[in-house]
Design a protein around this motif. Structure first.
Motif, short mmCIF file in Angstrom:
data_model
loop_
_atom_site.label_atom_id
_atom_site.label_comp_id
_atom_site.label_asym_id
_atom_site.label_seq_id
_atom_site.Cartn_x
_atom_site.Cartn_y
_atom_site.Cartn_z
N ARG A 146 0.85 -1.18 0.00
CA ARG A 146 0.00 0.00 0.00
C ARG A 146 0.88 1.23 0.00
NH1 ARG A 146 -5.11 -0.67 3.98
NH2 ARG A 146 -6.34 -1.75 2.44
N THR A 147 0.51 2.19 -0.80
CA THR A 147 1.21 3.47 -0.80
C THR A 147 0.21 4.57 -0.50
OG1 THR A 147 0.90 3.74 -3.16
CG2 THR A 147 2.93 2.67 -2.44
N TYR A 148 0.69 5.63 0.07
CA TYR A 148 -0.15 6.76 0.42
C TYR A 148 0.45 8.02 -0.16
CZ TYR A 148 -2.05 3.36 3.62
OH TYR A 148 -2.61 2.24 4.15
N GLY A 149 -0.28 8.69 -1.01
CA GLY A 149 0.18 9.95 -1.59
C GLY A 149 1.18 9.74 -2.71
#
Length: 108
Positions: free
Chosen positions: A2-5
């Motif tokens: 998961r990546t954020y931004g």
């Protein structure tokens, strides 16, 4: 995974072992022995996280807390850049100003 931004560059390593770290508030250089050799400080506004000033490593090393560049904004738009010209009088540094005007309604 998961990546954020959006992805951001956070470090650069030179083949000789020196490296730079890049954060929201500073860019720092370290030698291969992990000793910090230089630090460029980035000052940001608390409300909009816009860059308001940059302090260079040479002035900081001398204990000089005068920004080399200052940025001014109106409604989140850059309106003025002040570049340090002289610190001959540290209590009254001299800046060269560049002003930006947004008056074309086609480009808000």
């Amino acid at each position: 995974m998961r990546t954020y931004g959006a992805p951001r560059l956070s470090s650069i390593t030179h083949p000789n072992g020196d490296y730079l770290t890049i954060s929201t508030y500073a860019i720092e250089h370290f030698d291969a022995g992990n000793t910090r050799t230089h630090r460029l400080v980035i000052e940001r506004s608390t409300s909009e996280n816009l860059i308001t000033a940059i302090y260079d490593p040479n002035n900081l090393a001398k204990g000089n807390n005068i920004p080399i560049v200052k940025y001014a904004y109106t409604n989140g738009k850059l309106t003025k850049v002040r570049r340090l010209r002289s610190t001959s009088d540290p209590g009254n540094p001299k800046y060269d100003d560049t002003t930006y005007v947004y008056n074309n309604s086609s480009f808000p």
